[in-house]
Structure formats: structure tokens, C-alpha cells
Design a protein around this motif. Structure first.
Motif, PDB file in Angstrom:
ATOM      1  N   GLY A  16       5.987 -23.471  -1.354  1.00  0.00           N
ATOM      2  CA  GLY A  16       5.908 -22.041  -1.098  1.00  0.00           C
ATOM      3  C   GLY A  16       4.759 -21.360  -1.803  1.00  0.00           C
ATOM      4  N   THR A  17       3.996 -22.095  -2.593  1.00  0.00           N
ATOM      5  CA  THR A  17       2.859 -21.519  -3.309  1.00  0.00           C
ATOM      6  C   THR A  17       1.581 -22.265  -2.931  1.00  0.00           C
ATOM      7  OG1 THR A  17       4.262 -20.817  -5.140  1.00  0.00           O
ATOM      8  CG2 THR A  17       1.897 -20.943  -5.574  1.00  0.00           C
ATOM      9  N   LEU A  18       1.510 -23.543  -3.274  1.00  0.00           N
ATOM     10  CA  LEU A  18       0.395 -24.366  -2.820  1.00  0.00           C
ATOM     11  C   LEU A  18       0.665 -24.951  -1.437  1.00  0.00           C
ATOM     12  CD1 LEU A  18      -0.541 -26.455  -6.007  1.00  0.00           C
ATOM     13  CD2 LEU A  18      -1.808 -24.532  -5.038  1.00  0.00           C
ATOM     14  N   LEU A  19       1.892 -25.361  -1.233  1.00  0.00           N
ATOM     15  CA  LEU A  19       2.226 -26.179  -0.066  1.00  0.00           C
ATOM     16  C   LEU A  19       3.267 -25.514   0.820  1.00  0.00           C
ATOM     17  CD1 LEU A  19       1.716 -29.031   1.163  1.00  0.00           C
ATOM     18  CD2 LEU A  19       3.703 -29.813  -0.148  1.00  0.00           C
ATOM     19  N   ASP A  20       2.967 -25.460   2.109  1.00  0.00           N
ATOM     20  CA  ASP A  20       3.949 -25.018   3.089  1.00  0.00           C
ATOM     21  C   ASP A  20       4.792 -26.236   3.453  1.00  0.00           C
ATOM     22  OD1 ASP A  20       5.450 -23.805   5.015  1.00  0.00           O
ATOM     23  OD2 ASP A  20       3.787 -23.379   6.384  1.00  0.00           O
ATOM     24  N   SER A  21       5.763 -26.512   2.616  1.00  0.00           N
ATOM     25  CA  SER A  21       6.587 -27.714   2.744  1.00  0.00           C
ATOM     26  C   SER A  21       7.847 -27.483   3.572  1.00  0.00           C
ATOM     27  CB  SER A  21       6.978 -28.234   1.357  1.00  0.00           C
ATOM     28  OG  SER A  21       7.572 -27.193   0.597  1.00  0.00           O
ATOM     29  N   ALA A  22       8.026 -26.271   4.079  1.00  0.00           N
ATOM     30  CA  ALA A  22       9.226 -25.968   4.863  1.00  0.00           C
ATOM     31  C   ALA A  22       9.422 -26.940   6.026  1.00  0.00           C
ATOM     32  CB  ALA A  22       9.182 -24.533   5.364  1.00  0.00           C
ATOM     33  N   PRO A  23       8.374 -27.317   6.774  1.00  0.00           N
ATOM     34  CA  PRO A  23       8.607 -28.238   7.893  1.00  0.00           C
ATOM     35  C   PRO A  23       9.184 -29.586   7.465  1.00  0.00           C
ATOM     36  CG  PRO A  23       6.510 -27.113   8.175  1.00  0.00           C
ATOM     37  CD  PRO A  23       6.992 -26.784   6.794  1.00  0.00           C
ATOM     38  N   ASP A  24       8.766 -30.105   6.301  1.00  0.00           N
ATOM     39  CA  ASP A  24       9.343 -31.359   5.805  1.00  0.00           C
ATOM     40  C   ASP A  24      10.828 -31.197   5.513  1.00  0.00           C
ATOM     41  OD1 ASP A  24       6.825 -32.460   5.914  1.00  0.00           O
ATOM     42  OD2 ASP A  24       6.506 -32.488   3.750  1.00  0.00           O
ATOM     43  N   MET A  25      11.176 -30.073   4.901  1.00  0.00           N
ATOM     44  CA  MET A  25      12.567 -29.856   4.516  1.00  0.00           C
ATOM     45  C   MET A  25      13.447 -29.557   5.723  1.00  0.00           C
ATOM     46  SD  MET A  25      12.431 -28.042   0.818  1.00  0.00           S
ATOM     47  CE  MET A  25      11.290 -28.611  -0.455  1.00  0.00           C
ATOM     48  N   VAL A  26      12.894 -28.863   6.707  1.00  0.00           N
ATOM     49  CA  VAL A  26      13.654 -28.598   7.928  1.00  0.00           C
ATOM     50  C   VAL A  26      13.909 -29.908   8.678  1.00  0.00           C
ATOM     51  CG1 VAL A  26      13.576 -27.464  10.180  1.00  0.00           C
ATOM     52  CG2 VAL A  26      12.897 -26.211   8.132  1.00  0.00           C
ATOM     53  N   ALA A  27      12.908 -30.785   8.721  1.00  0.00           N
ATOM     54  CA  ALA A  27      13.104 -32.095   9.348  1.00  0.00           C
ATOM     55  C   ALA A  27      14.217 -32.865   8.647  1.00  0.00           C
ATOM     56  CB  ALA A  27      11.799 -32.889   9.313  1.00  0.00           C
ATOM     57  N   GLY A  86       5.595 -35.037   3.152  1.00  0.00           N
ATOM     58  CA  GLY A  86       4.194 -34.966   3.532  1.00  0.00           C
ATOM     59  C   GLY A  86       3.892 -35.229   4.994  1.00  0.00           C
ATOM     60  N   LYS A  87       4.917 -35.438   5.811  1.00  0.00           N
ATOM     61  CA  LYS A  87       4.676 -35.741   7.225  1.00  0.00           C
ATOM     62  C   LYS A  87       4.407 -34.500   8.060  1.00  0.00           C
ATOM     63  CE  LYS A  87       7.308 -40.077   7.561  1.00  0.00           C
ATOM     64  NZ  LYS A  87       8.437 -40.768   8.236  1.00  0.00           N
ATOM     65  N   HIS A  88       4.917 -33.372   7.607  1.00  0.00           N
ATOM     66  CA  HIS A  88       4.864 -32.167   8.433  1.00  0.00           C
ATOM     67  C   HIS A  88       4.210 -30.985   7.713  1.00  0.00           C
ATOM     68  CE1 HIS A  88       7.888 -34.444  10.734  1.00  0.00           C
ATOM     69  NE2 HIS A  88       8.538 -34.577   9.587  1.00  0.00           N
ATOM     70  N   GLY A  89       4.428 -30.870   6.410  1.00  0.00           N
ATOM     71  CA  GLY A  89       3.909 -29.735   5.652  1.00  0.00           C
ATOM     72  C   GLY A  89       2.424 -29.882   5.333  1.00  0.00           C
ATOM     73  N   VAL A  90       1.781 -28.764   5.106  1.00  0.00           N
ATOM     74  CA  VAL A  90       0.349 -28.735   4.778  1.00  0.00           C
ATOM     75  C   VAL A  90       0.108 -27.639   3.738  1.00  0.00           C
ATOM     76  CG1 VAL A  90      -0.431 -29.590   7.022  1.00  0.00           C
ATOM     77  CG2 VAL A  90      -0.116 -27.121   6.669  1.00  0.00           C
ATOM     78  N   ILE A 187       1.002 -14.454 -11.274  1.00  0.00           N
ATOM     79  CA  ILE A 187       0.723 -13.916  -9.946  1.00  0.00           C
ATOM     80  C   ILE A 187       1.913 -14.235  -9.055  1.00  0.00           C
ATOM     81  CG2 ILE A 187      -0.750 -14.049  -7.896  1.00  0.00           C
ATOM     82  CD1 ILE A 187      -3.077 -14.829  -9.687  1.00  0.00           C
ATOM     83  N   ALA A 188       2.455 -13.231  -8.391  1.00  0.00           N
ATOM     84  CA  ALA A 188       3.522 -13.437  -7.412  1.00  0.00           C
ATOM     85  C   ALA A 188       2.892 -13.760  -6.065  1.00  0.00           C
ATOM     86  CB  ALA A 188       4.402 -12.198  -7.300  1.00  0.00           C
ATOM     87  N   ALA A 189       3.239 -14.928  -5.522  1.00  0.00           N
ATOM     88  CA  ALA A 189       2.688 -15.400  -4.254  1.00  0.00           C
ATOM     89  C   ALA A 189       3.564 -14.892  -3.111  1.00  0.00           C
ATOM     90  CB  ALA A 189       2.626 -16.921  -4.255  1.00  0.00           C
ATOM     91  N   LEU A 190       3.178 -13.783  -2.523  1.00  0.00           N
ATOM     92  CA  LEU A 190       4.011 -13.151  -1.506  1.00  0.00           C
ATOM     93  C   LEU A 190       3.958 -13.867  -0.167  1.00  0.00           C
ATOM     94  CD1 LEU A 190       3.361  -9.367  -2.268  1.00  0.00           C
ATOM     95  CD2 LEU A 190       5.070 -10.914  -3.250  1.00  0.00           C
ATOM     96  N   TRP A 191       3.065 -14.858  -0.032  1.00  0.00           N
ATOM     97  CA  TRP A 191       3.010 -15.638   1.206  1.00  0.00           C
ATOM     98  C   TRP A 191       4.081 -16.720   1.253  1.00  0.00           C
ATOM     99  CZ3 TRP A 191      -0.689 -15.773  -2.673  1.00  0.00           C
ATOM    100  CH2 TRP A 191      -0.782 -16.955  -3.413  1.00  0.00           C
ATOM    101  N   GLY A 192       4.842 -16.883   0.178  1.00  0.00           N
ATOM    102  CA  GLY A 192       5.790 -17.985   0.069  1.00  0.00           C
ATOM    103  C   GLY A 192       7.122 -17.705   0.716  1.00  0.00           C
ATOM    104  N   TYR A 193       8.167 -18.324   0.157  1.00  0.00           N
ATOM    105  CA  TYR A 193       9.495 -18.290   0.753  1.00  0.00           C
ATOM    106  C   TYR A 193      10.391 -17.323  -0.017  1.00  0.00           C
ATOM    107  CZ  TYR A 193       7.639 -22.822   2.301  1.00  0.00           C
ATOM    108  OH  TYR A 193       6.855 -23.816   2.808  1.00  0.00           O
TER     109      TYR A 193
END
Length: 227
Positions: A16-27, A86-90, A187-193
Motif C-alpha cells: 500500500g506504500t511501495l507496492l500495490d500488492s492487493a491483486p496478489d492478496m485478492v488472488a 509477486g505474480k499480480h502486484g506491481v 509522510i502519510a501515503a494517501l494512495w494506499g489502502y
């Protein structure tokens, strides 16, 4: 005009900060649901829970279960997640150029996450970060995890860095609580989850940024005393 610069050390949360890992976790969650003959859940329904960890993800998918029953699903979640890792997130858009800019300016960066250390380390070569990430602290590395200040304090110690020359960036309230307790700028990363009832305005971060690409501008970082 003031001269803005990147910090000597930037420490980041991972999911949620460096990595959009949500797709890996949803899978991962959808494999668990499929094994029980249930329909998959959409990314939008699970995405807000990602930064809360495996228990929160399992809980969101299996609302009918008791807390103890949801907790019992965590080992299954982690085992499947290790296969989806690492299969889906970037990385979020803007993260890679920001890391390069930080490195080119002479700064070092590391990761302090509540994800189990072995999973975070397994991600590093998949992202090409295994030689670039200067320190990695996982949720099980130490006796305490965020929001306790120890993980940030230990990361700074391992790097031989003064807390005052470090900045921590994260998308969850506990990230900012950890930084404040450690005496580290944040820094609060508002682009995260975030869940709908999260209120980042109340977290008391030094800076709040809307997009990961905002980190490309040194003027958007908390400024520290000259070297």
C-alpha cells in the motif's frame, strides 16, 4: 529560495506504500473461497483491507466466522499467498523513478513492514530490489511490530543513521504512530489502502501526499537540518 533535498534515509512501509500488492492478496483469498465452493470477491471489496494484514483479509472474506475461526485461516492464507507472491502486484506508479532519484541524490532507503520477513524478502528479487533495499524489517523480525517504535529505531540503528535524518512513509495509521513514537518525521501515503472510516487528517503525519509520484519532488518531503 530554499534548497529542497531528499532525506539521507527513507524508510517505507511495503504493502500500500511501495507496492500495490492487493491483486496478489485478492488472488489468495479467491483461491480460499474457490476451495470452499464459493464465488470470488472483487478487488474493490478487498482492497481497503490489505494494509491490515492476513487476519483482516481473511475476516473480510469470511464474515460469518468467529474471530477465532478467522484466525485459524491465517496459516492457509500465508501458504497460498507465498505461491501468489509477486505474480499480480506491481510498484505504484512513480515509485521506481522516485527510488532512482533518491539513490542518485546519495540517499539510502529501506523497508519496515508488518508483513512476515520471509515474504517481504522473497519479494525483493522479484522487484529487482534485493541489492538496493538497504535494510528490511518484517513484522516478525523483532519482539515488537508497528505501531511500536522499535522497528523504525532498529532500522535506523542498522543503517548507522540518526533518527532525525530519517523519514518514514506509510499508508496506515499505525505507520504514523510508529514514526511519531520513534521521533521520526513521517509522510502519510494517501494512495494506499484505507477503510472508509479511516481519518488520515487525524494521524498527525508531518506531510500527507495524494500520489506516489508526489515523492519525486524533494520539496514534498519533510525537510531536515543541513548535513
Amino acid at each position: 529560495m530554499p534548497e529542497f533535498r531528499f532525506p539521507d534515509v527513507a524508510l517505507f512501509d511495503l504493502d500500500g506504500t511501495l507496492l500495490d500488492s492487493a491483486p496478489d492478496m485478492v488472488a489468495t483469498v479467491n483461491r480460499m473461497l474457490a476451495a470452499r465452493g464459493r464465488a470470488p470477491m472483487p478487488l474493490e471489496a478487498l482492497r481497503p483491507h490489505v494494509s491490515k494484514g492476513a487476519r483482516a483479509m481473511s475476516g473480510a472474506a469470511f464474515l460469518e466466522l468467529s474471530i477465532a475461526q478467522r484466525d485459524a485461516l491465517v496459516p492457509e492464507f500465508l501458504a497460498i499467498y507465498a505461491e501468489e507472491l509477486g505474480k499480480h502486484g506491481v510498484p505504484f506508479e512513480g515509485i521506481e523513478p522516485m527510488l532512482r532519484a533518491l539513490e542518485n541524490a546519495g540517499g539510502r532507503w529501506g523497508i519496515v513492514t508488518n508483513k512476515p520477513e520471509y515474504l517481504a524478502r522473497d519479494l525483493m528479487p522479484l522487484l529487482g530490489w534485493e541489492t538496493r533495499c538497504a535494510v528490511l524489517i518484517g513484522g516478525d523480525t523483532l519482539s515488537e511490530r508497528k505501531p511500536h517504535p522499535l522497528p523504525l529505531q532498529e532500522a535506523a540503528r542498522l543503517l548507522g543513521a540518526d533518527i532525525a535524518q530519517c523519514v518514514y512513509i506509510g499508508d496506515d495509521e499505525r505507520d504514523i504512530q510508529s514514526a511519531r513514537a520513534a521521533g521520526m518525521a513521517s509522510i502519510a501515503a494517501l494512495w494506499g489502502y484505507r477503510l472508509a472510516d479511516d481519518a488520515p487528517d487525524a494521524w498527525q503525519a508531518d506531510v500527507m501526499l495524494d500520489e506516489a509520484s508526489d515523492l519525486l519532488d524533494p520539496a514534498n518531503w519533510p525537510q531536515q537540518a543541513p548535513r
